[in-house]
Write a protein that holds these residues in place. Structure first.
Motif, mmCIF file in Angstrom:
data_model
loop_
_atom_site.group_PDB
_atom_site.id
_atom_site.type_symbol
_atom_site.label_atom_id
_atom_site.label_comp_id
_atom_site.label_asym_id
_atom_site.label_seq_id
_atom_site.Cartn_x
_atom_site.Cartn_y
_atom_site.Cartn_z
ATOM 1 N N TYR A 16 -3.435 6.178 -0.017
ATOM 2 C CA TYR A 16 -3.572 6.641 1.018
ATOM 3 C C TYR A 16 -2.840 5.468 1.614
ATOM 4 O O TYR A 16 -3.937 3.574 1.589
ATOM 5 C CB TYR A 16 -5.018 6.535 1.553
ATOM 6 N N TYR A 36 -0.267 2.598 -3.217
ATOM 7 C CA TYR A 36 -1.733 3.408 -3.070
ATOM 8 C C TYR A 36 -1.314 4.919 -2.534
ATOM 9 O O TYR A 36 -0.657 5.296 -1.621
ATOM 10 C CB TYR A 36 -1.949 2.553 -2.072
ATOM 11 N N SER A 93 0.858 -1.147 -0.351
ATOM 12 C CA SER A 93 0.087 -0.011 0.292
ATOM 13 C C SER A 93 1.514 0.903 -0.054
ATOM 14 O O SER A 93 0.414 1.670 -0.505
ATOM 15 C CB SER A 93 -1.341 0.111 1.073
ATOM 16 N N ASN A 94 2.615 1.204 0.393
ATOM 17 C CA ASN A 94 3.067 2.290 0.527
ATOM 18 C C ASN A 94 3.546 2.738 -0.643
ATOM 19 O O ASN A 94 3.891 4.203 -0.777
ATOM 20 C CB ASN A 94 4.159 2.250 1.491
#
Length: 256
Positions: free
Chosen positions: A105, A103, A99-100
């Motif tokens: 967020y 994404y 996700s880092n």
């Protein structure tokens, strides 16, 4: 031979690929159905990311199988908990990293870990405990020796094999390199030794009475002393076999 091994490996990986594909379809399909029913937005990337929790069972089972099967004592109780916890940690780390990277967020490690351990942690520990039980059971079944059938003795005769009931054998006589198998209907030769033959006969039913004889206790009608420490064992039809004092401990119970 090498071609066969390569084909086997390819088919193995193909089955794995099919299994993973089916799992992804089921995971995303479930999330899509849930989104439709609840009237929520559906994000394929998030569905795949969080669905990876179930896919992690494949590599963890693959690499942890030997460890699970060898667990003993208290380790059997602790190991499923440790592996289940490791599963949650790996998943939380994976979600955080991916996700880092991709994404706008990203998800934070601690919230993901807490939510996962509370939602799936105990289920995973139970699954790994069940896997340990199955592996232990399979291992015990493989290691358990098959009991040999000692009711039948197989004897090769030219181009055929005779099946002689051990209960019908009166006695065995060593005729190196053969052993004579004596029954009421005849004598049959088997290339073996008395020592080896004893392992193929029912325990406790046959006794070694001489370096050249093994007798079936069920056929012994009487035991007569020779007055020199040796004995004569009388079988049906007045057949007499010499029993040596060297093996007296084997037939001592028959003398009283």
């Amino acid at each position: 031979m090498r071609a066969i091994e390569l084909n086997f490996r390819r088919s193995k990986y193909l089955r794995l690929l099919i299994a993973v594909s089916i799992a992804l379809i089921l995971i995303t399909g479930k999330d899509l159905l849930h989104a439709v029913v609840k009237n929520h937005a559906f994000y394929l990337s998030e569905s795949l990311l969080f669905g990876s929790y179930w896919l992690l069972y494949i590599p963890i089972f693959f690499y942890g199988k030997s460890l699970l099967s060898k667990a003993n004592g208290r380790l059997q109780l602790i190991l499923p908990v440790l592996i289940g916890l490791m599963h949650v940690l790996i998943f939380a780390g994976l979600v955080t990293i991916v996700s880092n990277l991709f994404y706008a967020y990203p998800f934070r490690f601690i919230p993901v870990f807490v939510k996962t351990i509370s939602g799936y942690g105990f289920s995973s520990m139970a699954i790994y405990a069940a896997a340990l039980y199955v592996l232990k059971y399979q291992s015990s079944v493989k290691e358990k020796p098959r009991l040999a059938d000692k009711t039948i003795l197989k004897v090769k005769q030219q181009n055929s094999t005779l099946h002689i009931k051990t209960a019908d054998i009166m006695f065995l006589k060593s005729k190196t390199p053969y052993v004579g198998i004596h029954t009421a209907t005849g004598t049959f030769l088997k290339q073996s030794s008395l020592k080896s033959m004893m392992t193929q006969l029912p325990d406790g039913q046959f006794i070694r009475i001489h370096k050249s004889y093994v007798v079936n206790k069920g056929f012994i009608q009487s035991v007569n002393s020779r007055k020199n420490g040796d004995f004569d064992m009388v079988l049906p039809n007045n057949q007499t076999i010499r029993a040596s004092r060297t093996y007296r401990k084997n037939f001592e119970s028959l003398l009283h």
